[in-house]
Design a protein around this motif. Structure first.
Motif, PDB file in Angstrom:
ATOM      1  N   ALA A   9       0.808  -1.215   0.000  1.00 12.97           N
ATOM      2  CA  ALA A   9       0.000   0.000   0.000  1.00 12.97           C
ATOM      3  C   ALA A   9       0.842   1.266   0.000  1.00 12.97           C
ATOM      4  O   ALA A   9       1.950   1.302   0.550  1.00 12.97           O
ATOM      5  CB  ALA A   9      -0.919   0.020   1.220  1.00 12.97           C
ATOM      6  N   ILE A  11       0.373   5.044   1.517  1.00  9.99           N
ATOM      7  CA  ILE A  11      -0.448   5.766   2.489  1.00  9.99           C
ATOM      8  C   ILE A  11      -0.738   7.145   1.891  1.00  9.99           C
ATOM      9  O   ILE A  11       0.141   8.004   1.813  1.00  9.99           O
ATOM     10  CB  ILE A  11       0.256   5.906   3.849  1.00  9.99           C
ATOM     11  CG1 ILE A  11       0.869   4.575   4.295  1.00  9.99           C
ATOM     12  CG2 ILE A  11      -0.730   6.455   4.882  1.00  9.99           C
ATOM     13  CD1 ILE A  11      -0.106   3.429   4.428  1.00  9.99           C
ATOM     14  N   LEU A  24      -7.087   6.170   7.865  1.00  7.57           N
ATOM     15  CA  LEU A  24      -6.149   6.159   6.746  1.00  7.57           C
ATOM     16  C   LEU A  24      -6.877   5.947   5.428  1.00  7.57           C
ATOM     17  O   LEU A  24      -7.871   5.227   5.368  1.00  7.57           O
ATOM     18  CB  LEU A  24      -5.128   5.030   6.907  1.00  7.57           C
ATOM     19  CG  LEU A  24      -4.359   4.929   8.224  1.00  7.57           C
ATOM     20  CD1 LEU A  24      -3.456   3.704   8.190  1.00  7.57           C
ATOM     21  CD2 LEU A  24      -3.549   6.188   8.483  1.00  7.57           C
ATOM     22  N   LEU A  26      -5.663   4.364   1.928  1.00  6.81           N
ATOM     23  CA  LEU A  26      -4.588   3.589   1.333  1.00  6.81           C
ATOM     24  C   LEU A  26      -4.894   3.363  -0.143  1.00  6.81           C
ATOM     25  O   LEU A  26      -6.047   3.160  -0.517  1.00  6.81           O
ATOM     26  CB  LEU A  26      -4.448   2.222   2.009  1.00  6.81           C
ATOM     27  CG  LEU A  26      -4.498   2.142   3.536  1.00  6.81           C
ATOM     28  CD1 LEU A  26      -4.458   0.689   3.987  1.00  6.81           C
ATOM     29  CD2 LEU A  26      -3.344   2.911   4.146  1.00  6.81           C
ATOM     30  N   THR A  28      -3.845   0.501  -2.591  1.00  7.22           N
ATOM     31  CA  THR A  28      -3.185  -0.784  -2.506  1.00  7.22           C
ATOM     32  C   THR A  28      -3.075  -1.446  -3.876  1.00  7.22           C
ATOM     33  O   THR A  28      -3.917  -1.240  -4.757  1.00  7.22           O
ATOM     34  CB  THR A  28      -3.940  -1.734  -1.559  1.00  7.22           C
ATOM     35  OG1 THR A  28      -5.145  -2.193  -2.189  1.00  7.22           O
ATOM     36  CG2 THR A  28      -4.308  -1.032  -0.252  1.00  7.22           C
ATOM     37  N   VAL A  52       2.607   3.743   8.755  1.00  8.41           N
ATOM     38  CA  VAL A  52       1.391   4.425   8.312  1.00  8.41           C
ATOM     39  C   VAL A  52       1.600   5.931   8.121  1.00  8.41           C
ATOM     40  O   VAL A  52       0.652   6.700   8.108  1.00  8.41           O
ATOM     41  CB  VAL A  52       0.213   4.161   9.283  1.00  8.41           C
ATOM     42  CG1 VAL A  52      -0.103   2.682   9.346  1.00  8.41           C
ATOM     43  CG2 VAL A  52       0.503   4.717  10.672  1.00  8.41           C
TER      44      VAL A  52
END
Length: 253
Positions: A9, A11, A24, A26, A28, A52
């Motif tokens: 991922a 962030i 969050l 993400l 991915t 993160v």
């Protein structure tokens, strides 16, 4: 279907939630854009903190929830520390992740877009972040299926050499002066600019730094891609305005 899954991922965004958590966003490789909560991550001893951080390229273990997934493990693969140490690099990276977040739908993975974003974050500190941003914009448009027609006039078929042309996002490409009944609000594009935009789709990522582009062509590319993206996104990006302000201040020093 297992509720626990692992992803590679980027962030994109992290915002505080409650006393110690973060929400969050993400992007991915395996699942596309995903929203998740990282519980307790703001506590000093949290094991999740390093994985993160915004812009980080991480390996993340998630537990699938009814609305938000939960981050159970996170380990940074690439932290992209140089992006946080230079205001201009940081501004370009912020623009990239906001553009990506706005452009892609939830849960629709795309290997090409994921690799493009990682590669461009790697390239920003290597030189000419402006050109890297144009590369990201152009290839993102291509992957999303909005690539403009740049080989001549879409209406009459006029050749590029006959210019000038205008980029009309409403019809998806270039139109000549004669066919553009109302050029107001459309971006003027010369043959050289159109050629450079097309080259950004085919060049190896390292080869872009060998391109010699005039200031005029750079301005046309910037304006054309900004208006084209804003048309399809139906919004203006806050990070883009911030980036322009910072570049303007840097240029005035």
């Amino acid at each position: 279907m297992s509720k626990i899954y692992s992803v590679e991922a980027l962030i994109l965004r992290a915002r505080d939630y409650g006393e110690a958590d973060k929400i969050l966003t993400l992007y991915t490789r395996e699942q596309g854009k995903v929203s998740a909560i990282a519980k307790g991550v703001r506590k000093p001893k949290s094991r999740l903190r390093g994985g993160v951080q915004p812009f980080s390229h991480s390996r993340v273990l998630l537990y699938r929830g009814p609305s938000l997934d939960t981050v159970t493990q996170a380990e940074a693969v690439q932290a992209f520390a140089p992006l946080r140490e230079d205001l201009i690099f940081l501004s370009y990276a912020s623009y990239l992740v906001e553009l990506l977040e706005c452009a892609v739908p939830e849960r629709e993975p795309h290997e090409g877009i994921f690799r493009l974003a990682v590669n461009c974050l790697e390239l920003f500190p290597e030189g000419d972040p402006e050109l890297v941003a144009r590369l990201f914009e152009m290839r993102l448009i291509y992957y999303l299926g909005y690539q403009p027609y740049l080989n001549g006039c879409m209406k009459c078929g006029g050749a590029l050499e006959a210019g000038p042309f205008y980029l009309d996002p409403g019809i998806g490409g270039l139109v000549c002066r004669k066919c553009s009944l109302d050029p107001h609000g459309k971006t003027r594009v010369t043959a050289g600019t159109a050629s450079t935009l097309k080259r950004l789709l085919s060049l190896d990522k390292k080869s872009i730094f060998r391109l010699k582009i005039s200031p005029g062509t750079r301005r046309e590319m910037d304006t054309a891609l900004r208006s084209y993206l804003e048309y399809y996104l139906e919004r203006k990006l806050k990070s883009r305005r911030v980036l322009e302000d910072i570049l303007g201040q840097a240029g005035g020093e």
